[in-house]
Design a protein around this motif. Sequence first.
Motif, mmCIF file in Angstrom:
data_model
loop_
_atom_site.group_PDB
_atom_site.id
_atom_site.type_symbol
_atom_site.label_atom_id
_atom_site.label_comp_id
_atom_site.label_asym_id
_atom_site.label_seq_id
_atom_site.Cartn_x
_atom_site.Cartn_y
_atom_site.Cartn_z
ATOM 1 N N UNK A 1 1.029 -1.086 -0.534
ATOM 2 C CA UNK A 1 -0.088 -0.252 -0.081
ATOM 3 C C UNK A 1 0.470 1.655 -0.049
ATOM 4 N N UNK A 2 1.513 1.373 0.166
ATOM 5 C CA UNK A 2 2.548 2.871 0.929
ATOM 6 C C UNK A 2 3.306 2.205 -0.463
ATOM 7 N N UNK A 3 4.007 1.203 -1.049
ATOM 8 C CA UNK A 3 4.826 1.163 -2.327
ATOM 9 C C UNK A 3 4.070 2.004 -3.726
ATOM 10 N N UNK A 4 2.668 1.758 -3.743
ATOM 11 C CA UNK A 4 1.280 2.463 -4.840
ATOM 12 C C UNK A 4 1.731 4.009 -3.841
ATOM 13 N N UNK B 1 7.762 -0.929 -8.761
ATOM 14 C CA UNK B 1 7.368 -2.191 -8.403
ATOM 15 C C UNK B 1 8.080 -3.081 -8.752
ATOM 16 N N UNK B 2 8.837 -4.307 -7.869
ATOM 17 C CA UNK B 2 9.839 -5.351 -8.059
ATOM 18 C C UNK B 2 9.438 -6.111 -8.949
ATOM 19 N N UNK B 3 10.501 -6.823 -10.053
ATOM 20 C CA UNK B 3 9.813 -8.455 -10.610
ATOM 21 C C UNK B 3 8.890 -8.719 -11.653
ATOM 22 N N UNK B 4 9.218 -6.981 -12.103
ATOM 23 C CA UNK B 4 8.903 -6.987 -13.861
ATOM 24 C C UNK B 4 9.750 -7.179 -14.549
ATOM 25 N N UNK B 5 8.601 -7.635 -15.691
ATOM 26 C CA UNK B 5 9.845 -7.925 -17.290
ATOM 27 C C UNK B 5 9.237 -6.849 -18.515
ATOM 28 N N UNK C 1 2.246 -13.118 -8.897
ATOM 29 C CA UNK C 1 2.987 -12.022 -8.308
ATOM 30 C C UNK C 1 2.639 -11.237 -7.681
ATOM 31 N N UNK C 2 1.406 -10.493 -8.574
ATOM 32 C CA UNK C 2 0.474 -9.201 -7.742
ATOM 33 C C UNK C 2 -0.574 -10.160 -7.153
ATOM 34 N N UNK C 3 -0.696 -9.112 -6.137
ATOM 35 C CA UNK C 3 -2.332 -9.508 -5.268
ATOM 36 C C UNK C 3 -2.545 -8.295 -5.341
ATOM 37 N N UNK C 4 -4.019 -8.637 -4.155
ATOM 38 C CA UNK C 4 -5.186 -7.370 -4.905
ATOM 39 C C UNK C 4 -4.502 -6.780 -4.361
ATOM 40 N N UNK C 5 -3.638 -6.133 -3.352
ATOM 41 C CA UNK C 5 -2.696 -5.117 -2.919
ATOM 42 C C UNK C 5 -2.524 -3.863 -4.287
ATOM 43 N N UNK C 6 -1.571 -5.376 -5.471
ATOM 44 C CA UNK C 6 -1.276 -4.402 -7.039
ATOM 45 C C UNK C 6 -2.216 -3.653 -7.023
ATOM 46 N N UNK C 7 -2.876 -4.783 -6.941
ATOM 47 C CA UNK C 7 -4.495 -4.525 -7.952
ATOM 48 C C UNK C 7 -4.957 -3.083 -7.667
ATOM 49 N N UNK D 1 -3.668 -0.968 -5.771
ATOM 50 C CA UNK D 1 -2.636 0.443 -5.980
ATOM 51 C C UNK D 1 -2.918 0.783 -7.780
ATOM 52 N N UNK D 2 -2.645 -0.074 -8.607
ATOM 53 C CA UNK D 2 -2.738 0.478 -9.881
ATOM 54 C C UNK D 2 -3.903 1.190 -10.034
ATOM 55 N N UNK D 3 -5.111 0.785 -9.761
ATOM 56 C CA UNK D 3 -6.103 1.072 -9.635
ATOM 57 C C UNK D 3 -6.455 2.782 -9.588
#
Length: 165
Positions: free
Chosen positions: A13-16, A48-52, A145-151, A153-155
Motif C-alpha cells: 500500500x505504501x509503495x503504491x 514495482x519489483x519483479x517485472x519484465x 506475482x500480483x496481489x489484490x494490493x497491486x491491483x 494500487x494500480x487502480x
Amino acid sequence: MYDFKPDASLDTAELYRQLCDAADALTQGEPDAVANMANVAALIWEFVPDLNWAGFYRMGANAAGEDELVLGPFVGRPACIRIPVGQGVCGTAAADATTQLVEDVHAFPGHIACDAASESEVVVPIVRNGKVVAIIDCDSPTKARFSQGDADGLEKLALLLSDRV
Ligand code: SME
C-alpha cells in the motif's frame, strides 16, 4: 533530474502511495499524454519489483474504425502493437472495463504472449467519461506475482491518470 528512490522494504500500500505521489508530481499540468505515459511507465518499473514489462496500451481504431488497443509507452521487450478489444488479458480489461489479475497467464484463455518470460500479469483500465481510454499492463516472470494490493494500487494510479493520458 528526477530521483525517486523507492525503499525495497515498503509494504504494497505504501509503495503504491509513493508511486502515485511521484506520478502526480511528474504529470501535473503536463497536457502531453505520451510524455505522461512514458514517465509513469518508467516510474512503475522503478517502484514495482519483479517485472519484465510495464506500460500502456491506448484506445485507438482499426482499419474499419472500430476500437482497438494500440501499444503506448512502456519499459520491457518490444510488444504486440495492436490488440483487438475483447482479446487477451488487455483486451478483456478494455472490453469489460475491469481489472484483470492473472496468477498464471498460461491458464488465461486467449492470453497474448508478447514476452515468453511472462508468467503473471495485472491489467487495469483507465476510464475517462465512462469510456476506457487506455490500460496499464504489468507483467512478471514470477507466477502469482500480483496481489489484490497491486491491483488496488494500480487502480488508484489509473484514476489519477484518467485525464492526463
Ligand atoms: N499479455 C497481454 C499482451 C500485452 S503484453 O503482455 C505486453 C495480453 O494477453 O493482452
